[in-house]
Motif scaffolding. Structure first.
Motif, mmCIF file in Angstrom:
data_model
loop_
_atom_site.group_PDB
_atom_site.id
_atom_site.type_symbol
_atom_site.label_atom_id
_atom_site.label_comp_id
_atom_site.label_asym_id
_atom_site.label_seq_id
_atom_site.Cartn_x
_atom_site.Cartn_y
_atom_site.Cartn_z
ATOM 1 N N SER A 99 27.881 4.752 -25.018
ATOM 2 C CA SER A 99 27.373 4.943 -23.657
ATOM 3 C C SER A 99 26.969 3.618 -23.017
ATOM 4 C CB SER A 99 26.177 5.899 -23.660
ATOM 5 O OG SER A 99 25.082 5.332 -24.361
ATOM 6 N N TYR A 100 26.831 2.557 -23.825
ATOM 7 C CA TYR A 100 26.461 1.257 -23.267
ATOM 8 C C TYR A 100 27.664 0.433 -22.829
ATOM 9 C CZ TYR A 100 21.512 1.614 -23.398
ATOM 10 O OH TYR A 100 20.237 1.992 -23.098
ATOM 11 N N CYS A 101 28.840 1.069 -22.758
ATOM 12 C CA CYS A 101 30.018 0.364 -22.239
ATOM 13 C C CYS A 101 29.788 -0.138 -20.821
ATOM 14 C CB CYS A 101 31.232 1.286 -22.268
ATOM 15 S SG CYS A 101 31.828 1.625 -23.935
ATOM 16 N N ASP A 102 29.182 0.691 -19.981
ATOM 17 C CA ASP A 102 28.940 0.294 -18.598
ATOM 18 C C ASP A 102 28.056 -0.936 -18.511
ATOM 19 O OD1 ASP A 102 30.505 1.823 -16.980
ATOM 20 O OD2 ASP A 102 28.931 3.184 -16.327
ATOM 21 N N ASP A 103 27.150 -1.089 -19.465
ATOM 22 C CA ASP A 103 26.200 -2.193 -19.430
ATOM 23 C C ASP A 103 26.690 -3.411 -20.201
ATOM 24 O OD1 ASP A 103 24.115 -0.875 -17.922
ATOM 25 O OD2 ASP A 103 23.860 0.391 -19.683
ATOM 26 N N THR A 104 27.864 -3.308 -20.789
ATOM 27 C CA THR A 104 28.397 -4.427 -21.559
ATOM 28 C C THR A 104 29.802 -4.769 -21.061
ATOM 29 O OG1 THR A 104 29.032 -2.839 -23.296
ATOM 30 C CG2 THR A 104 26.971 -4.024 -23.603
ATOM 31 N N THR A 187 26.861 16.439 -18.525
ATOM 32 C CA THR A 187 26.302 15.546 -19.542
ATOM 33 C C THR A 187 25.036 14.864 -19.040
ATOM 34 O OG1 THR A 187 27.501 13.570 -18.811
ATOM 35 C CG2 THR A 187 28.662 15.090 -20.299
ATOM 36 N N ALA A 188 24.322 14.243 -19.965
ATOM 37 C CA ALA A 188 23.125 13.482 -19.584
ATOM 38 C C ALA A 188 23.484 12.382 -18.603
ATOM 39 C CB ALA A 188 22.463 12.898 -20.831
ATOM 40 N N ASP A 189 24.632 11.752 -18.805
ATOM 41 C CA ASP A 189 25.078 10.694 -17.901
ATOM 42 C C ASP A 189 25.303 11.240 -16.490
ATOM 43 O OD1 ASP A 189 26.060 8.198 -19.803
ATOM 44 O OD2 ASP A 189 26.218 10.155 -20.766
ATOM 45 N N ASP A 190 25.921 12.424 -16.405
ATOM 46 C CA ASP A 190 26.170 13.026 -15.097
ATOM 47 C C ASP A 190 24.862 13.235 -14.346
ATOM 48 O OD1 ASP A 190 28.834 13.146 -15.840
ATOM 49 O OD2 ASP A 190 28.761 15.277 -16.374
ATOM 50 N N TYR A 191 23.873 13.762 -15.036
ATOM 51 C CA TYR A 191 22.591 14.030 -14.381
ATOM 52 C C TYR A 191 21.854 12.740 -14.027
ATOM 53 C CZ TYR A 191 22.915 19.053 -14.987
ATOM 54 O OH TYR A 191 23.306 20.375 -14.886
ATOM 55 N N TYR A 192 21.996 11.724 -14.881
ATOM 56 C CA TYR A 192 21.392 10.433 -14.562
ATOM 57 C C TYR A 192 22.029 9.834 -13.316
ATOM 58 C CZ TYR A 192 20.383 5.454 -14.752
ATOM 59 O OH TYR A 192 20.023 4.177 -14.412
ATOM 60 N N ALA A 227 17.228 7.080 -18.306
ATOM 61 C CA ALA A 227 16.865 8.362 -17.696
ATOM 62 C C ALA A 227 15.366 8.604 -17.815
ATOM 63 C CB ALA A 227 17.654 9.496 -18.335
ATOM 64 N N ARG A 228 14.784 8.230 -18.942
ATOM 65 C CA ARG A 228 13.334 8.364 -19.096
ATOM 66 C C ARG A 228 12.614 7.536 -18.027
ATOM 67 N NH1 ARG A 228 11.978 10.925 -23.848
ATOM 68 N NH2 ARG A 228 9.805 10.355 -23.569
ATOM 69 N N TRP A 229 13.095 6.295 -17.843
ATOM 70 C CA TRP A 229 12.490 5.456 -16.805
ATOM 71 C C TRP A 229 12.636 6.113 -15.439
ATOM 72 C CZ3 TRP A 229 14.476 3.266 -12.395
ATOM 73 C CH2 TRP A 229 13.650 2.348 -11.739
ATOM 74 N N LEU A 230 13.776 6.715 -15.171
ATOM 75 C CA LEU A 230 14.017 7.296 -13.852
ATOM 76 C C LEU A 230 13.160 8.536 -13.616
ATOM 77 C CD1 LEU A 230 15.521 6.993 -11.237
ATOM 78 C CD2 LEU A 230 17.495 8.180 -12.259
ATOM 79 N N VAL A 231 12.778 9.242 -14.673
ATOM 80 C CA VAL A 231 11.817 10.337 -14.519
ATOM 81 C C VAL A 231 10.532 9.795 -13.894
ATOM 82 C CG1 VAL A 231 10.294 11.927 -15.770
ATOM 83 C CG2 VAL A 231 12.717 11.800 -16.366
ATOM 84 N N ALA A 232 10.038 8.694 -14.448
ATOM 85 C CA ALA A 232 8.810 8.087 -13.927
ATOM 86 C C ALA A 232 9.022 7.521 -12.528
ATOM 87 C CB ALA A 232 8.334 6.988 -14.867
ATOM 88 N N ALA A 233 10.137 6.815 -12.337
ATOM 89 C CA ALA A 233 10.382 6.164 -11.050
ATOM 90 C C ALA A 233 10.557 7.175 -9.924
ATOM 91 C CB ALA A 233 11.623 5.273 -11.151
ATOM 92 N N SER A 234 11.208 8.296 -10.213
ATOM 93 C CA SER A 234 11.393 9.304 -9.160
ATOM 94 C C SER A 234 10.073 9.973 -8.813
ATOM 95 C CB SER A 234 12.430 10.341 -9.591
ATOM 96 O OG SER A 234 12.070 10.961 -10.813
ATOM 97 N N ARG A 235 9.217 10.189 -9.797
ATOM 98 C CA ARG A 235 7.878 10.716 -9.504
ATOM 99 C C ARG A 235 7.096 9.725 -8.645
ATOM 100 N NH1 ARG A 235 3.916 13.225 -13.368
ATOM 101 N NH2 ARG A 235 3.341 14.192 -11.386
ATOM 102 N N ASP A 236 7.188 8.458 -9.021
ATOM 103 C CA ASP A 236 6.475 7.433 -8.257
ATOM 104 C C ASP A 236 6.974 7.375 -6.821
ATOM 105 O OD1 ASP A 236 4.856 6.715 -10.344
ATOM 106 O OD2 ASP A 236 5.887 4.836 -10.799
ATOM 107 N N ARG A 237 8.280 7.422 -6.648
ATOM 108 C CA ARG A 237 8.816 7.336 -5.286
ATOM 109 C C ARG A 237 8.461 8.581 -4.481
ATOM 110 N NH1 ARG A 237 14.340 4.241 -4.019
ATOM 111 N NH2 ARG A 237 13.031 2.694 -5.054
ATOM 112 N N TYR A 238 8.416 9.717 -5.147
ATOM 113 C CA TYR A 238 7.990 10.949 -4.480
ATOM 114 C C TYR A 238 6.582 10.779 -3.916
ATOM 115 C CZ TYR A 238 6.365 15.762 -3.916
ATOM 116 O OH TYR A 238 5.821 16.919 -3.415
ATOM 117 N N HIS A 239 5.673 10.298 -4.753
ATOM 118 C CA HIS A 239 4.286 10.135 -4.295
ATOM 119 C C HIS A 239 4.185 9.049 -3.229
ATOM 120 C CE1 HIS A 239 2.364 12.988 -6.947
ATOM 121 N NE2 HIS A 239 3.013 12.489 -7.987
ATOM 122 N N MET A 240 4.947 7.975 -3.373
ATOM 123 C CA MET A 240 4.907 6.915 -2.377
ATOM 124 C C MET A 240 5.404 7.430 -1.030
ATOM 125 S SD MET A 240 6.265 2.960 -2.652
ATOM 126 C CE MET A 240 8.003 3.269 -2.332
#
Length: 296
Positions: A99-104, A187-192, A227-240
């Motif tokens: 899954s790290y092909c995109d990042d490499t 897949t998890a990637d699709d949802y991310y 995706a874990r980071w994006l859970v937090a970031a989307s909550r933060d952006r929602y509140h902002m």
């Protein structure tokens, strides 16, 4: 954000307000704290410590999280000027999760930076088949939509023509809605990928939807660091977007030409942040200070 720092870092129903207790749902693991400390070391340019902490995280993590730790260590080694060591760690990352092909090997910045290195050319050739198989396993259209979203944000925010980008964003969100309705997110990637598109919406409903998608990605793969980071970031952006304090400190805002970390809930600890693969609040403030130092 630089690609290597992005690698370090990472609603029960669409449109509903995120549950206030979401950050308590899972416990922090040792590798998460090591990864968080590695990010701090990276920001402070302590690249040797960054590598050591990332590798220590890899010893206790599994799946994508282990791969993420190897790739993060590779980014630290590359910043330290250690190309051979970096490529060896990129190899470990892809051996752990394709899954790290995109990042490499699919990463344009890396391709430019290492284009003249024969070891890199060999690495790319070696993993092309595994990467092709991975890319065939996810929704290719969603991936393309995600990359178009990212490409529109390569420049600094103040240099982006939002009159051009905002309509593109709206069209991308509409297409993701259509794909979801057609049950094309699997897949998890699709949802991310879907979550990131909605993260860049301009209202709280879009950010709530981003949270919903990101959480689903984590439900499918709990070791999916970004995706874990994006859970937090989307909550933060929602509140902002509601002019409320954010929780985790992932969101920055430019006010009168100065970048700030949007005010964060003081009840959230750095251990809570580590649970969602978010850097410490102090590290976020250091990042903002560097951003301001580079401003004209």
């Amino acid at each position: 954000m630089k690609w290597w720092l992005a690698l370090m870092l990472g609603l029960s129903a669409c449109g509903a307000r995120p549950a206030a207790t979401a950050h308590r749902e899972v416990g922090v693991e040792g590798w998460m704290l090591d990864a968080q400390a590695a990010t701090t070391a990276y920001v402070e340019k302590r690249y040797s410590d960054c590598t050591s902490l990332s590798l220590r995280a890899s010893e206790h993590a599994s799946g994508r999280a282990k791969a993420d730790a190897f790739v993060s260590a590779a980014g630290c080694e590359l910043k330290a000027g250690h190309r051979a060591e970096a490529i060896a760690l990129f190899r470990k990352g892809l051996e752990t999760s394709a899954s790290y092909c995109d990042d490499t090997i699919e990463n344009a910045n890396l391709q430019r930076e290492l284009a003249d290195d024969p070891q890199w050319a060999s690495f790319v050739t070696e993993f092309k088949p595994a990467c092709a198989a991975y890319l065939n396993s996810i929704n290719g259209e969603l991936r393309d939509i995600y990359h178009a979203d990212q490409d529109d944000r390569r420049a600094a925010p103040e240099k982006i023509d939002w009159k051009v980008v905002n309509p593109r964003d709206a069209a991308r969100r509409e297409r993701v809605r259509q794909l979801e309705a057609a049950k094309q997110l699997r897949t998890a990637d699709d949802y991310y990928h879907a979550a990131m598109v909605f993260q860049h919406g301009i209202d709280e409903s879009s950010h709530a939807t981003a949270f919903h998608f990101a959480r689903h990605a984590v439900e499918l793969d709990s070791n999916f660091v970004k995706a874990r980071w994006l859970v937090a970031a989307s909550r933060d952006r929602y509140h902002m977007s509601r002019l409320e304090p954010q929780l985790y400190g992932t969101q920055y805002k430019i006010i009168n030409g100065i970048w700030i970390v949007w005010p964060a809930d003081h009840h959230i600890t750095d251990r809570d942040r580590a649970t969602w693969c978010v850097q410490s609040l102090e590290t976020a403030k250091q990042s903002v200070a560097r951003m301001n130092a580079k401003s004209p």
